[in-house]
Design a protein around this motif. Structure first.
Motif, mmCIF file in Angstrom:
data_model
loop_
_atom_site.group_PDB
_atom_site.id
_atom_site.type_symbol
_atom_site.label_atom_id
_atom_site.label_comp_id
_atom_site.label_asym_id
_atom_site.label_seq_id
_atom_site.Cartn_x
_atom_site.Cartn_y
_atom_site.Cartn_z
ATOM 1 N N SER A 97 0.854 -1.191 0.000
ATOM 2 C CA SER A 97 0.000 0.000 0.000
ATOM 3 C C SER A 97 0.892 1.244 0.000
ATOM 4 C CB SER A 97 -0.913 0.000 1.226
ATOM 5 O OG SER A 97 -0.138 -0.028 2.410
ATOM 6 N N ALA A 98 0.291 2.386 -0.260
ATOM 7 C CA ALA A 98 1.050 3.636 -0.400
ATOM 8 C C ALA A 98 1.846 3.985 0.852
ATOM 9 C CB ALA A 98 0.104 4.781 -0.758
ATOM 10 N N ASP A 99 1.336 3.654 2.013
ATOM 11 C CA ASP A 99 2.025 4.004 3.259
ATOM 12 C C ASP A 99 3.029 2.941 3.691
ATOM 13 O OD1 ASP A 99 -0.256 2.303 3.838
ATOM 14 O OD2 ASP A 99 0.261 2.596 5.950
ATOM 15 N N ASN A 100 3.124 1.853 2.941
ATOM 16 C CA ASN A 100 3.882 0.697 3.393
ATOM 17 C C ASN A 100 4.974 0.253 2.417
ATOM 18 O OD1 ASN A 100 4.282 -1.165 5.443
ATOM 19 N ND2 ASN A 100 2.944 -2.681 4.498
ATOM 20 N N VAL A 101 5.345 1.090 1.471
ATOM 21 C CA VAL A 101 6.415 0.741 0.527
ATOM 22 C C VAL A 101 7.736 0.734 1.305
ATOM 23 C CG1 VAL A 101 7.644 1.447 -1.564
ATOM 24 C CG2 VAL A 101 5.155 1.745 -1.418
ATOM 25 N N ILE A 131 1.830 10.205 1.716
ATOM 26 C CA ILE A 131 2.474 11.335 1.012
ATOM 27 C C ILE A 131 3.980 11.321 1.289
ATOM 28 C CG2 ILE A 131 2.676 13.862 0.933
ATOM 29 C CD1 ILE A 131 0.172 12.987 -0.473
ATOM 30 N N LYS A 132 4.357 11.095 2.526
ATOM 31 C CA LYS A 132 5.775 11.055 2.892
ATOM 32 C C LYS A 132 6.484 9.918 2.154
ATOM 33 C CE LYS A 132 9.229 11.518 6.285
ATOM 34 N NZ LYS A 132 10.290 11.304 5.347
ATOM 35 N N THR A 133 5.834 8.766 2.055
ATOM 36 C CA THR A 133 6.424 7.646 1.316
ATOM 37 C C THR A 133 6.703 8.039 -0.129
ATOM 38 O OG1 THR A 133 5.378 5.972 2.704
ATOM 39 C CG2 THR A 133 6.030 5.288 0.491
ATOM 40 N N CYS A 134 5.731 8.678 -0.761
ATOM 41 C CA CYS A 134 5.920 9.109 -2.155
ATOM 42 C C CYS A 134 7.084 10.079 -2.273
ATOM 43 C CB CYS A 134 4.633 9.744 -2.688
ATOM 44 S SG CYS A 134 3.299 8.550 -2.887
ATOM 45 N N GLN A 135 7.195 10.981 -1.330
ATOM 46 C CA GLN A 135 8.314 11.931 -1.323
ATOM 47 C C GLN A 135 9.640 11.187 -1.155
ATOM 48 O OE1 GLN A 135 8.125 14.771 1.867
ATOM 49 N NE2 GLN A 135 9.871 15.935 1.117
ATOM 50 N N ASP A 136 9.673 10.219 -0.269
ATOM 51 C CA ASP A 136 10.900 9.455 -0.018
ATOM 52 C C ASP A 136 11.345 8.643 -1.237
ATOM 53 O OD1 ASP A 136 10.919 10.421 2.580
ATOM 54 O OD2 ASP A 136 10.097 8.581 3.454
ATOM 55 N N LEU A 137 10.402 8.233 -2.060
ATOM 56 C CA LEU A 137 10.731 7.434 -3.242
ATOM 57 C C LEU A 137 11.467 8.235 -4.308
ATOM 58 C CD1 LEU A 137 7.377 5.466 -3.688
ATOM 59 C CD2 LEU A 137 9.534 4.596 -2.756
ATOM 60 N N LEU A 138 11.314 9.545 -4.264
ATOM 61 C CA LEU A 138 11.863 10.408 -5.314
ATOM 62 C C LEU A 138 13.360 10.639 -5.180
ATOM 63 C CD1 LEU A 138 9.068 13.109 -5.392
ATOM 64 C CD2 LEU A 138 9.615 11.482 -7.220
ATOM 65 N N PHE A 144 6.375 14.446 -8.265
ATOM 66 C CA PHE A 144 5.253 13.635 -7.801
ATOM 67 C C PHE A 144 3.989 14.162 -8.464
ATOM 68 C CE2 PHE A 144 2.366 12.755 -3.910
ATOM 69 C CZ PHE A 144 1.912 11.572 -4.458
ATOM 70 N N LEU A 145 3.312 13.294 -9.188
ATOM 71 C CA LEU A 145 2.076 13.644 -9.883
ATOM 72 C C LEU A 145 0.938 12.865 -9.243
ATOM 73 C CD1 LEU A 145 0.617 15.015 -12.278
ATOM 74 C CD2 LEU A 145 1.313 13.055 -13.686
ATOM 75 N N ILE A 146 -0.023 13.598 -8.681
ATOM 76 C CA ILE A 146 -1.134 12.968 -7.983
ATOM 77 C C ILE A 146 -2.451 13.471 -8.564
ATOM 78 C CG2 ILE A 146 -1.124 14.730 -6.164
ATOM 79 C CD1 ILE A 146 -1.986 12.586 -4.189
ATOM 80 N N GLN A 147 -3.429 12.577 -8.596
ATOM 81 C CA GLN A 147 -4.766 12.922 -9.064
ATOM 82 C C GLN A 147 -5.759 12.317 -8.079
ATOM 83 O OE1 GLN A 147 -6.173 10.574 -12.372
ATOM 84 N NE2 GLN A 147 -7.489 12.211 -13.102
ATOM 85 N N VAL A 148 -6.763 13.083 -7.732
ATOM 86 C CA VAL A 148 -7.853 12.574 -6.921
ATOM 87 C C VAL A 148 -9.136 12.908 -7.653
ATOM 88 C CG1 VAL A 148 -9.033 12.654 -4.704
ATOM 89 C CG2 VAL A 148 -6.543 12.861 -4.788
ATOM 90 N N LEU A 149 -9.851 11.883 -8.046
ATOM 91 C CA LEU A 149 -11.106 12.087 -8.755
ATOM 92 C C LEU A 149 -12.206 12.456 -7.772
ATOM 93 C CD1 LEU A 149 -11.019 9.047 -11.191
ATOM 94 C CD2 LEU A 149 -10.486 11.408 -11.711
#
Length: 157
Positions: A97-101, A131-138, A144-149
């Protein structure tokens, strides 16, 4: 009262019908055309957070990026793997999951994408960690490109 399924269980149940629901091949072509507006020649690698059946991962792969994709639903990952092979893409898939990478993926990507509604399905208590995980991956200077429908707006209009 009906039981509400955890997010990964919900998508495990939906997985076999998901591609028909989204018109998979059309979705890949549309995403490829949209994503090219966000890509630069310096970008070589991308992570797809909440990859679902692989539309964005495959689109990025077909745009010559090395793609690593993450999703909490094992059934969606199985379909994404099959779709990737069928579309001649190259994607490495992981069941997180996004918080668990895991931290082993930190600082590896020029681009992290999370398109569709992945972040709308993250619980409030895990949102900041995701969000922090995504930042750490960079990598440094990564994007970081995010979309929320907003489905409520889509339905009302």
């Amino acid at each position: 009262m009906k039981n509400i399924l955890p997010n990964n269980a919900f998508y495990d149940e939906l997985a076999s019908d998901y591609d028909d629901m989204i018109s998979f091949e059309t979705a890949v072509e549309k995403k490829k055309n949209i994503l090219k507006n966000f890509l630069s020649s310096e970008m070589k690698s991308a992570a797809d957070i909440g990859c679902g059946s692989g539309v964005d991962s495959i689109s990025l792969s077909l745009s010559e990026l090395k793609v690593t994709a993450f999703d909490p639903s094992s059934e969606m990952l199985n379909i994404a793997k099959s779709n990737t092979a069928r579309m001649n893409g190259k994607v490495e898939f992981h069941n997180y999951s996004a918080d668990n990478v895991p931290a082993e993926f930190n600082s590896q990507f020029d681009l992290v994408v999370s398109l569709g509604n992945t972040f709308a399905n993250i619980s409030k208590d895990k949102f900041i960690d995701s969000i922090k995980t995504c930042q750490d991956l960079l990598k440094p200077k990564g994007q970081f490109l995010i979309q929320v429908l907003n489905y409520e707006k889509i339905i009302s209009e």
